[in-house]
Design an enzyme around this catalytic site. Sequence first.
Site, mmCIF file in Angstrom:
data_model
loop_
_atom_site.group_PDB
_atom_site.id
_atom_site.type_symbol
_atom_site.label_atom_id
_atom_site.label_comp_id
_atom_site.label_asym_id
_atom_site.label_seq_id
_atom_site.Cartn_x
_atom_site.Cartn_y
_atom_site.Cartn_z
ATOM 1 N N SER A 181 0.552 -0.658 0.122
ATOM 2 C CA SER A 181 0.205 0.287 0.012
ATOM 3 C C SER A 181 0.770 1.068 0.513
ATOM 4 O O SER A 181 0.577 2.478 -0.715
ATOM 5 C CB SER A 181 -1.109 -0.083 1.496
ATOM 6 N N HIS A 209 -5.528 -3.297 -3.106
ATOM 7 C CA HIS A 209 -4.948 -2.154 -4.467
ATOM 8 C C HIS A 209 -4.418 -2.845 -5.543
ATOM 9 O O HIS A 209 -4.345 -1.953 -6.603
ATOM 10 C CB HIS A 209 -3.047 -1.130 -4.020
ATOM 11 N N LYS A 240 -11.944 0.953 -2.742
ATOM 12 C CA LYS A 240 -10.455 1.557 -3.350
ATOM 13 C C LYS A 240 -10.870 1.966 -4.759
ATOM 14 O O LYS A 240 -12.616 2.715 -5.338
ATOM 15 C CB LYS A 240 -9.498 1.106 -3.364
#
Length: 387
Positions: A181, A209, A240
Amino acid sequence: MTDAPLQTFDDALAELDAAGLRRQRRVVEAIDGPRLQIGGCWLLSFCSNDYLGLSQHPALVAAAQAAAGRYGVGAGASPMVSGHSIEHERLEEELAAFVGREQALYFYAGYPANVGIVPALVGRGDAVFSDALNHACLIDGARLSRAEIHAYPHGDLATLDGLLAATTAQRKLVISDAVFSMDGDIAPVPELLALCERHDAYLMVDDAHGFGVIGPEGRGTAAHFGLASPRLIYMATLGKAAGVAGAFVAGDAPVIEWILQRARSYMFATGAPAMVAATLRASLKVIAAEGWRREQLRQRIAQLRAGLAGLPWTLLPSDTAIQPLIVGSNACALQLMAQLQQAGLWVPAIRPPTVPANTARLRIALSAVHTQADVDTLLAALQAAAS
Ligand SMILES: *Cc1c(COP(=O)(O)O)cnc(C)c1O
């Protein structure tokens, strides 16, 4: 005597100030793509993990509005009681299919997911093997599990191999971010899985991610490497790139069913609103259908990396939306962030303990909604700050 504890916190806060480690929240008043209004001013932001720009996508907003009208806005109870709706059920089926696994379980956020999943998989007498740069919630999950914890240096497969060979623990679990991250690099997942096969261990990857961004149609890091194995437990978050909120874990049916039986953060928390699950179902369709968003993101990444060559700071090698520029000291990172802010840009300085000491950095996060001109603006401001 009686006010001594308050004095202690005052001192503790003063120490944070002195070390340049006091964190400040900013109040976002309005949002328009990558632009955020703060204190009446619009800033071009490079700090969001909304990598595909889906948080404001009209199809997702419409899905949320329709579902709110239909189900209301709260789940009312734990999913184990009455908080598991038809939208959650369908979402789990669609998530499992999307990442090519037998079953999936949806959590209201990624942090509680990891804090619940790891202790469900291992306990006393077991061992967890954790990459040194793993996200805080994997580390906290490992601590809560009461299993022995072995941290291995970032990406160091040889050390991990030795640790796995030496352990006498009953069940062995390797945990790793799939995309790290704060560094943006991709874990060597095929090699990790091969080690787990050799040593009869499980591998859990956190693809917070990578999901939506990496792999064919954004199906994530496991799909990117073409991996499927009963040993592989795939976790990803949905706040995200997916643009909404929540997380899920996917794998073979017995593992997921066991997590459902044991994850305390799942069992003892109110479920996410059905509205959120319905919005995520719309998000999955957009993620698969709008490949141009991933293409746009790829172009911005290449543009930024080419433009940063020659600047005095170290750009870490990363092919992902996370582009860290290592500055070094906390003070320098904060100063650079302030200079960029004066130029109308918001790029967050990331400091310890989020990253190791003396590696304070600007964490540049790119999104499909950044234009070529937006990235040029950032490059010009960095060049001005460097000269
Ligand atoms: C953001 C993040 C999480 C936490 O997910 P939330 O849904 O934000 O709680 C977990 N793991 C990693 C690697 C993350 O970056």
